[in-house]
Design an enzyme around this catalytic site. Structure first.
Site, PDB file in Angstrom:
ATOM      1  CB  ALA A  10      -0.930  -0.017   1.205  1.00 55.37           C
ATOM      2  CG  ASP A  33       2.068  -2.084   3.297  1.00 56.59           C
ATOM      3  OD1 ASP A  33       2.333  -1.605   2.177  1.00 56.59           O
ATOM      4  OD2 ASP A  33       2.933  -2.208   4.200  1.00 56.59           O
ATOM      5  NE  ARG A  88      13.038  -0.157 -13.581  1.00 54.32           N
ATOM      6  CZ  ARG A  88      13.477   0.613 -14.568  1.00 54.32           C
ATOM      7  NH1 ARG A  88      14.576   0.296 -15.234  1.00 54.32           N
ATOM      8  NH2 ARG A  88      12.826   1.704 -14.906  1.00 54.32           N
ATOM      9  CB  VAL A 118       3.862  -3.534 -10.105  1.00 52.52           C
ATOM     10  CG1 VAL A 118       4.293  -2.147 -10.557  1.00 52.52           C
ATOM     11  CG2 VAL A 118       2.456  -3.819 -10.632  1.00 52.52           C
ATOM     12  CG  ASN A 120      11.173  -2.725 -10.875  1.00 51.94           C
ATOM     13  OD1 ASN A 120      11.062  -3.325 -11.938  1.00 51.94           O
ATOM     14  ND2 ASN A 120      10.742  -1.489 -10.702  1.00 51.94           N
ATOM     15  CG  HIS A 175      10.828  -2.369 -16.226  1.00 50.66           C
ATOM     16  ND1 HIS A 175      10.564  -1.264 -16.997  1.00 50.66           N
ATOM     17  CD2 HIS A 175      10.566  -1.986 -14.952  1.00 50.66           C
ATOM     18  CE1 HIS A 175      10.169  -0.270 -16.213  1.00 50.66           C
ATOM     19  NE2 HIS A 175      10.167  -0.686 -14.969  1.00 50.66           N
TER      20      HIS A 175
HETATM   21  N1  APR Z   1       3.800  -7.715   2.355  1.00 48.96           N
HETATM   22  C1  APR Z   1       3.049  -6.626   2.088  1.00 48.96           C
HETATM   23  N2  APR Z   1       3.573  -5.405   1.870  1.00 48.96           N
HETATM   24  C2  APR Z   1       4.897  -5.284   1.951  1.00 48.96           C
HETATM   25  C3  APR Z   1       5.750  -6.367   2.235  1.00 48.96           C
HETATM   26  C4  APR Z   1       5.137  -7.631   2.435  1.00 48.96           C
HETATM   27  N3  APR Z   1       5.857  -8.703   2.682  1.00 48.96           N
HETATM   28  N4  APR Z   1       7.023  -5.908   2.242  1.00 48.96           N
HETATM   29  C5  APR Z   1       6.985  -4.595   1.955  1.00 48.96           C
HETATM   30  N5  APR Z   1       5.701  -4.219   1.810  1.00 48.96           N
HETATM   31  C6  APR Z   1       5.175  -2.866   1.534  1.00 48.96           C
HETATM   32  C7  APR Z   1       5.898  -1.770   2.278  1.00 48.96           C
HETATM   33  O1  APR Z   1       5.479  -1.710   3.627  1.00 48.96           O
HETATM   34  C8  APR Z   1       5.508  -0.544   1.471  1.00 48.96           C
HETATM   35  O2  APR Z   1       4.354   0.102   2.020  1.00 48.96           O
HETATM   36  O3  APR Z   1       5.357  -2.528   0.172  1.00 48.96           O
HETATM   37  C9  APR Z   1       5.186  -1.108   0.083  1.00 48.96           C
HETATM   38  C10 APR Z   1       6.085  -0.566  -1.015  1.00 48.96           C
HETATM   39  O4  APR Z   1       5.775   0.766  -1.166  1.00 48.96           O
HETATM   40  P1  APR Z   1       6.858   1.894  -1.478  1.00 48.96           P
HETATM   41  O5  APR Z   1       8.027   1.733  -0.549  1.00 48.96           O
HETATM   42  O6  APR Z   1       6.149   3.193  -1.525  1.00 48.96           O
HETATM   43  O7  APR Z   1       7.391   1.480  -2.935  1.00 48.96           O
HETATM   44  P2  APR Z   1       6.646   1.757  -4.332  1.00 48.96           P
HETATM   45  O8  APR Z   1       7.123   3.041  -4.902  1.00 48.96           O
HETATM   46  O9  APR Z   1       5.192   1.547  -4.175  1.00 48.96           O
HETATM   47  O10 APR Z   1       7.283   0.610  -5.223  1.00 48.96           O
HETATM   48  C11 APR Z   1       6.943  -0.738  -5.018  1.00 48.96           C
HETATM   49  O11 APR Z   1       7.124  -1.321  -7.337  1.00 48.96           O
HETATM   50  O12 APR Z   1       7.795   0.011  -9.103  1.00 48.96           O
HETATM   51  C12 APR Z   1       8.188  -0.979  -8.201  1.00 48.96           C
HETATM   52  O13 APR Z   1      10.574  -0.702  -7.938  1.00 48.96           O
HETATM   53  C13 APR Z   1       9.329  -0.526  -7.313  1.00 48.96           C
HETATM   54  O14 APR Z   1       9.779  -2.668  -6.327  1.00 48.96           O
HETATM   55  C14 APR Z   1       9.150  -1.423  -6.119  1.00 48.96           C
HETATM   56  C15 APR Z   1       7.630  -1.613  -6.047  1.00 48.96           C
END
Ligand code: APR
Length: 308
Positions: A10, A33, A88, A118, A120, A175
């Site tokens: 999230a 999340d 990445r 989605v 990476n 990608h």
């Molecule tokens: N289960 C659920 N959520 C998780 C877990 C898990 N095991 N581990 C991490 N998360 C959540 C984090 O708590 C965080 O809120 O995943 C979320 C990732 O969000 P952001 O840090 O804002 O990253 P974001 O920009 O959304 O990118 C997510 O997509 O584009 C790709 O490279 C990017 O790998 C990255 C992913």
């Protein structure tokens, strides 16, 4: 009956996906999340936009998976984003643990869902999700080609001062640094791009496209792109939920198409209610084929690192 879509993660990409999907008004959404309270809070906030924007999508947030049961589509955005200077691929070991655990939880409760990856490094994470889920390849799809293509289309439209809708193009391959904007097939208002733009300018746009994600990471400093990635993801969901049979560049598991076997690479696909309904093979010239092979090799290297 309304469709059910789970979005795992999230954070920036996941929450923006949830928002865009809620606004579509064709599905209920479960936002997952690990951070306590965060998905619940964001879900409530998105839900409360409904009366203003006019949608009835139910949106719930959770730290568990019970609520995800029976999802039609699951979007995996959970993972660490890049920081300036990172590629990445540097994310592979961290994100593989996250994507593996998440996929296991999802498939237990939604054995018939379509998974859109989605997180990476995209192609490697999609490959991991395919392996862990045991799903047929039509039901595990990676989102990257639409994003890379959107970046290319944006830059072309900006340069020529035309509508982005006039620019049709395909960016194929992995990608990452090995992606391949198919210049030969790009068009502007139906005319070949190569007829309306100087070759040097095209090269610059090609280069900027390949580094498009890094450009945003360098500006943001604390994360990576999420508006366009979530828009790309939702376009794929639209094609599936509305059974549009839309031709979109997606990361797909190849089994001999383009002479490539056993690896995810970005190619033109037809998306409909069954996920990837067709992998469309176009005739590439030798240079393009070599670039696609190089992309596949780069993904294979990550697969070796993951030992899957
Ligand atoms: N289960 C659920 N959520 C998780 C877990 C898990 N095991 N581990 C991490 N998360 C959540 C984090 O708590 C965080 O809120 O995943 C979320 C990732 O969000 P952001 O840090 O804002 O990253 P974001 O920009 O959304 O990118 C997510 O997509 O584009 C790709 O490279 C990017 O790998 C990255 C992913």
């Amino acid at each position: 009956m309304r469709k059910k879509i789970t979005v795992v993660g999230a954070g920036n990409v996941g929450a923006t996906c949830a928002q865009r999907l809620a606004e579509r008004d064709y599905a209920d959404i479960v936002l997952v999340d690990i951070i306590e309270g965060m998905p619940q809070g964001k879900a409530l906030d998105i839900l409360q936009s409904g009366p203003v924007l006019g949608y009835d999508s139910n949106v719930i947030g959770t730290n568990g998976y019970e609520e995800t049961e029976g999802s039609d589509i699951a979007i995996i955005t959970s993972g660490v984003p890049r920081k300036p200077g990172m590629s990445r691929d540097d994310l592979v070991l961290t994100n593989m643990k996250i994507v593996q655990g998440v996929t296991e939880e999802l498939v237990k409760r939604s054995p018939n869902c379509i998974i859109i990856v989605v997180a990476n490094p995209l192609d490697a994470m999609a490959q991991l999700a395919l392996k862990v889920s045991g799903f047929p390849r039509n039901r595990v799809i990676g989102m990257s080609g639409i994003l890379d293509t959107a970046r290319f289309r944006t830059f072309v439209a900006q340069e020529l001062k035309v509508s982005v809708e006039d620019v049709a193009a395909y960016v194929l391959g992995g990608h990452g640094d090995t992606m391949i904007p198919l210049i030969r097939m790009a068009t502007v208002g139906g005319l070949p791009l190569t007829e309306v733009m100087h070759a040097d300018t095209i090269s610059k746009i090609e280069e900027r496209t390949v580094k498009g994600g890094g450009e945003i990471v360098a500006l943001l400093k604390t994360g990576s792109a999420f508006y366009a990635p979530s828009a790309g993801t939702v376009q794929m969901v639209d094609a599936i939920v509305l059974d549009k049979k839309q031709i979109l560049p997606c990361a797909a598991y190849l089994e001999g198409e383009y002479g490539i076997n056993g690896v995810f690479v970005g190619v033109p696909t037809k998306l409909g209610e069954n996920g990837i309904e067709e992998i469309i093979e176009i005739k590439l010239n030798s240079e393009e084929q070599a670039a696609l092979d190089k992309s596949a090799d780069a993904v294979r290297e990550l697969i070796e690192i993951m030992k899957i």
